[in-house]
Design a protein around this motif. Structure first.
Motif, PDB file in Angstrom:
ATOM      1  N   THR A  41       0.893  -0.837   0.287  1.00 43.16           N
ATOM      2  CA  THR A  41      -0.026  -0.125   0.074  1.00 43.16           C
ATOM      3  C   THR A  41       0.821   1.394  -0.204  1.00 43.16           C
ATOM      4  O   THR A  41       2.572   1.509  -0.400  1.00 43.16           O
ATOM      5  CB  THR A  41      -0.377   0.148   1.518  1.00 43.16           C
ATOM      6  N   ASP A  42      -0.004   2.118   0.068  1.00 41.48           N
ATOM      7  CA  ASP A  42       1.088   3.406  -0.398  1.00 41.48           C
ATOM      8  C   ASP A  42      -0.141   5.163  -0.529  1.00 41.48           C
ATOM      9  O   ASP A  42      -0.845   4.164  -0.801  1.00 41.48           O
ATOM     10  CB  ASP A  42       1.440   4.042  -1.366  1.00 41.48           C
ATOM     11  N   GLN A  43       0.181   5.912   0.305  1.00 44.89           N
ATOM     12  CA  GLN A  43      -0.092   7.180   0.581  1.00 44.89           C
ATOM     13  C   GLN A  43       0.509   8.289   0.345  1.00 44.89           C
ATOM     14  O   GLN A  43       1.499   8.627   0.958  1.00 44.89           O
ATOM     15  CB  GLN A  43      -1.157   6.842   2.370  1.00 44.89           C
ATOM     16  N   GLU A  44      -0.737   9.226  -0.190  1.00 47.36           N
ATOM     17  CA  GLU A  44       0.020  10.443  -0.944  1.00 47.36           C
ATOM     18  C   GLU A  44      -0.991  11.515   0.599  1.00 47.36           C
ATOM     19  O   GLU A  44      -1.625  11.205  -0.806  1.00 47.36           O
ATOM     20  CB  GLU A  44       0.616  10.939  -1.882  1.00 47.36           C
ATOM     21  N   VAL A  45      -0.968  12.601   0.914  1.00 46.56           N
ATOM     22  CA  VAL A  45      -1.787  13.928   1.132  1.00 46.56           C
ATOM     23  C   VAL A  45      -1.271  14.855   0.415  1.00 46.56           C
ATOM     24  O   VAL A  45       0.130  15.575   0.199  1.00 46.56           O
ATOM     25  CB  VAL A  45      -1.804  13.430   2.256  1.00 46.56           C
ATOM     26  N   SER A  47      -1.653  19.019   1.087  1.00 46.63           N
ATOM     27  CA  SER A  47      -2.124  19.508   2.033  1.00 46.63           C
ATOM     28  C   SER A  47      -1.598  20.892   1.824  1.00 46.63           C
ATOM     29  O   SER A  47      -1.439  21.122   0.217  1.00 46.63           O
ATOM     30  CB  SER A  47      -1.614  19.198   3.079  1.00 46.63           C
TER      31      SER A  47
END
Length: 194
Positions: A41-45, A47
């Motif tokens: 899995t991977d996640q980018e934010v 903001s």
């Protein structure tokens, strides 16, 4: 020595128990496998996206000292500058209205005979008229772009000159009369407005 023998009636019951236990074990094993599967899995934010409304701030200086011309005679004139500015961050357009009113309560309004001329810093005449035509001097305060509206960018200023003249051909009709000139400036945003 004791020997255990099973009867034919007990065998199906025992088989059912074993099959039931095996089925329950299989269900538990499947549930455990489903809960512990490994996935990449991977996640980018994204903001720090900020929004702020722009501003404009119409400014107009009062002449200093204020214009006072007592004892006017036909042929006399006085002029003064008004520096109009935009103290905000957005472009604006503005208009100017003007009106003469009698100073002395119940007195005669000298503004009814005075001429008024408005020019910009380049000497371009923006308005030239008498009290009869006096109201909208520069542009029009109606919403949207109008003929004669003045445009000022953020932090810009411009100078308007106002010249008041007592016409030379005036008679005694306004002797002893007085007047005060009030200027009203109205501004609106230019972006998304016509």
């Amino acid at each position: 020595m004791s020997t255990s023998t099973t009867t034919a009636a007990e065998q199906p019951t025992r088989r059912r128990r074993v099959v039931g236990l095996l089925a329950a074990g299989a269900v538990i094993a499947c549930a455990g496998a489903a809960g512990t599967s490994a996935l990449f899995t991977d996640q980018e934010v994204v903001s720090d996206n900020t929004f702020a409304a722009g501003t404009f701030d119409l400014t107009a200086n009062q002449p200093d000292p204020k214009i006072e011309l007592p004892n006017m005679l036909p042929g006399d004139s006085a002029d003064f500058d008004v520096v109009v500015g935009n103290g905000g961050t957005l472009e604006l357009r503005y208009s100017v209205e003007g009106a003469f009113s009698a100073i002395t309560e119940g007195g005669q309004n000298l503004g009814e005979t005075l001429d008024l001329e408005v020019t910009d810093a380049d000497g371009t005449v923006l308005f030239d008229g008498t009290a009869a035509s006096l109201t909208q001097l520069v542009g029009d305060k109606a919403e949207g772009p109008q003929a004669g509206d003045r445009v000022l960018g953020a932090a810009q200023t411009e100078t308007l000159n106002f010249k008041v003249t007592y016409p030379e051909d005036s008679d005694n009709t306004f002797a002893g009369a007085d007047a005060s000139l009030t200027l009203t400036l109205d501004a609106e945003q230019t972006a998304n407005n016509g």
